[in-house]
Every structure is written in C-alpha cells, then in structure tokens.
Design an enzyme around this catalytic site. Structure first.
Site, PDB file in Angstrom:
ATOM      1  CG  ASP A 171      -1.723   1.345   1.579  1.00  0.00           C
ATOM      2  OD1 ASP A 171      -2.106   1.441   2.591  1.00  0.00           O
ATOM      3  OD2 ASP A 171      -1.867   1.951   0.454  1.00  0.00           O
TER       4      ASP A 171
ATOM      5  CG  ASP B 237      -3.840   4.158  -1.906  1.00  0.00           C
ATOM      6  OD1 ASP B 237      -4.710   4.675  -0.932  1.00  0.00           O
ATOM      7  OD2 ASP B 237      -2.885   3.271  -1.639  1.00  0.00           O
TER       8      ASP B 237
END
Ligand code: 74V
Length: 332
Positions: free
Chosen positions: A38, A224
């Site tokens: 992430d 992201d």
C-alpha cells in the site's frame, strides 16, 4: 543475499479486480500472511494471535503468534492507524520478515482490534505500507527503507502491475528494485512527487470528451496502490457521473458501456485516459457500476484525487525513491 539481478518480484493475487495482495512471511519458522502493498500508508500491520474473537475481522484472518517464533523480539509500544471507517489498534513487535525473498528485521504492529468494516471483506490479512518514512506511525522505519539500507537492489525503486479480469494469471506483480518489461509496453513518463514524503503528483486536469471539467487550475493526485477505485471530491464525482451517463447510484446499463466516454487525467504533458471498460465494474450480467467514489478529504491533505487499482491496472506504475518521482507506462 544472492537473488536474481538485484530485483525481487512478488506475484500478486487479484480478487475481483478490487483487491490485490501478495504473500510475505514473519517469524522463524515462517508464518505466512497475505498483505496489500500500500503506497497510501507506511506501516506493516497484521492480525495478532492475541486479538479477541469478538473482532471477527481479526479472528477470520491469519494471525501472528509471537510465542511460535524463535526470532521474535518484544516491543509492546501502542499502535493505532486511522482508516475512514475506524482505527486498527494493537502493539508493536519485531521479527524476521521475508518480502520477495529478502530478509528484514522489522518492527511491525500486531493488530488486536480490527474494525469489521471494511476488513471483514478483506481477502488479505494485513497491510504492508510502501509509503515514505515520514508518514510512518510511531516513527517506525518502513519495510522498503530497511531493504534500501541493505544496498542489494539494482535501483531504489519498486513497480506495480495489477491485472484486469481476474482470470489472467498472475493477478499482478510487485517488483522491488526495478520494473518488469513483460507487463508494460512503450516508454515511461515521469512525474516528480509534489511534496517529498508522499506518493502524490500534480494533476493538471480531469476531462471528458476533450473538455477539462475538473481540477482546471491543477490539483493533487495520490497514487494509492492500496485503494481499489478512483476517489475524487464529492461534487466533482457527482458531476462526472452525469457527464458519463451514470445514475446517482453510479450504476449504468451494461450494454451502454462501450459507448461511454473516456475519462482523462492530465499528468505532465500527457493525457492518461480510462475507457468505459476501464472504469466500470461488472457485478453481474446487468449490473454495471462506475468505479469512482466521491469523498471530500479535508485540508491539509485534501482536496485530492486518489487513483487506485482502476487506474494502475491500465498504467503500469514505477515508484522511484531515488529521484522522488512516479513513472507510468501502458500496462499490457
Ligand atoms: C488497505 C486499506 N485501504 C483500502 O482501500 C481497502 C480497505 N478495505 C478493503 C477490504 N480493501 C481495501 N483495499 C483493497 C485493495 C488492495 C489493492 C488495491 O485495493 C486503503 C486505505 C487508505 C490508504 N490506502 C489503502
């Protein structure tokens, strides 16, 4: 440590084009976990064996048991990371973590409280933050920084491929130390990260049918890898739904998908467009949903656009810590 050519690939699983995760191990003997890599966060957390059964989202996933690990080092400092829907809370521990075959002695969080929403829907166990150290909670050195300090990578970069249509194998790949040419074609375009310390770049505009409708004076886009969709300011996304012919509930008639207009994001001097196929999620024969969501992230972070898997599965992405830049190339 002799591995390949200074690059360490990890294959990823693609769950319904919405969740992409890969396997790491923690402890000796190794305990296996599925984690999201992430770029929107910078800590490693996984469920703890000591989490209460009341936390279904913790209890229903693989959990780390320090009592079974010969390389476990006690820490005990408190930890809490905030998500939109609630906090993941726990305490810090240290152990041997293997990522892409690379060993790291890593401080991470054992989660003892994991919010049911959204994590009961998670096919992954935890999150491995690939963000910059200055967004790391408790000032913990992130996994990738620990690997960089070993000076074993060919380049101080990592790259991400997310497949589309989950039947493709593998579902994706993250490469530490370089890129994987089998998953992109053409040249990379590079954008420097606007503020060092976040994987975010300057977005010049969002356009439909060649007309710039949003972010006309420039705005910020967060790239992201841990988000499924594309998030934009609520008012803009509402207007965008109208512009592409979706209902307020973001649904569209599935046989209209081919006719839907492309949505383009302008980075640097290049337009990165997504076709209807790219930004529609088929939930079944005749339920098609636009994979955008409206969210007003308050200043100083917002207003931002967050580009997640819907974008990355079309544009192979290189995250360059040496030059503080992000590179995009067309994914295969
Ligand atoms: C991981 C927490 N995240 C999710 O958006 C998220 C939440 N809950 C579920 C079940 N899945 C999520 N992401 C699935 C996924 C994997 C790869 C692409 O998207 C975000 C929070 C903000 C920082 N970035 C990460």
């Amino acid at each position: 440590l002799e591995f390949g050519n200074g690059t360490a690939p990890t294959p990823l699983t693609n769950y319904l084009d919405t969740q992409y995760f890969g396997e790491i191990s923690i402890g000796s003997p190794p305990q296996m976990f599925n984690v999201v890599f992430d770029t929107g966060s910078a800590n490693l957390w996984i469920p703890s064996a000591s989490c209460s059964p009341l936390y279904t989202a913790c209890f229903s996933h693989n959990r780390y048991d320090s009592s079974q690990s010969q390389t476990y080092i006690k820490n005990g400092t408190g930890f809490s990371i905030q998500y939109g829907s609630g906090n993941v809370r726990g305490f810090l521990s240290e152990d041997l973590v293997m990522v892409g075959g690379i060993p790291v002695i890593q401080v991470f969080a054992e989660a003892t409280a994991v919010p049911a929403l959204p994590f009961i829907f998670a096919k992954f166990d935890g999150v491995l933050g690939m963000g910059y150290p200055n967004i790391a909670i408790d000032g913990i050195t992130p996994v990738f920084d620990q690997i960089l300090s070993q000076h074993i990578l060919k380049e101080e970069v990592f790259s991400v491929y997310y497949s589309r249509d989950p039947h493709n194998m593998p579902g994706g790949e993250i490469v530490l130390g370089g890129t994987d040419p089998s998953y992109y074609h053409g040249e990379f375009n590079y954008l420097s990260t606007s503020k060092t310390g976040k994987w975010e770049i300057e977005l010049k505009g969002v356009s439909v049918r060649g007309e710039t409708l949003f972010c006309k004076d420039g705005c910020t886009a967060v790239i992201d890898t841990g988000s499924s969709y594309i998030i934009g300011p609520a008012a803009s996304v509402t207007q965008l739904m109208k512009a592409v012919g979706a209902t307020e509930l973001y649904t569209v008639n599935c046989d209209k998908v081919e006719a839907m207009p492309s949505i383009s994001f302008e980075f640097g001097g290049t337009e990165y467009s997504l076709t209807g196929e790219d930004y529609i999620h088929w939930f079944g024969e005749d339920l098609c949903v636009v994979t955008f969501s409206g969210l007003d992230i308050p200043p100083p972070v917002g207003p931002v656009w967050v580009l997640g898997a819907s974008f990355i599965s079309r544009y192979y992405t290189e995250f360059d810590r040496h030059n503080n830049r992000i590179g995009f190339a067309r994914a295969v």
